[in-house]
Design a protein around this motif. Sequence first.
Motif: not given
Length: 190
Positions: A136, A145, A185
Amino acid sequence: MADAPLTLEELVRDLLDSYTIQAGDRPGPGLIARLDDLKLRTSQPSDGGRATPGSRPPSSLAAVSWSQRIKAEAVALDQELRGSAYPQEWEKALRAIPHNAEAADRVREAARAVGLWHASALTVLGLRRPSVHFAHVRCLMCGERTVHGRADGDRPRAWCTNPDCRDEDTGRPARYEGERVYLLTTNTAV
């Protein structure tokens, strides 16, 4: 504070001569010897396996396969660094890599290859957890990714596996350590 990366000589020593599992332990056999000898592997079936005695080892042959791969790649890298068509025996070739890499001005490239062998041996032996793909998360440098990571002790690390990724500082695929891991993140740049 993160430990300093191992030098090329230290990586070769761990593979060939001795490897200490935990601080304070006495050094044991090298990682290649551990891959080759079933009794030295840390991850073994608890029941001893189900094979009849003498038919095959009671664990995966992955360790032996990795040992053979490391040996073959060490011979090839040594030949390449020496610019020779003649291969040396694998142990001699591996011991010669640091000197030959320095002579060929390719220490960084050799350290990367030997570091991959070292990391693979640790993972196969169960001395280190495998890396995890962060499906993700997008790399902050290339946007793909292709980020993998590992948390060894208190050292969270992540890296991009996209060969086309280039970190502005190093010119190599991006690496994230310490607080930079947490930026992944939120996908914000430093």
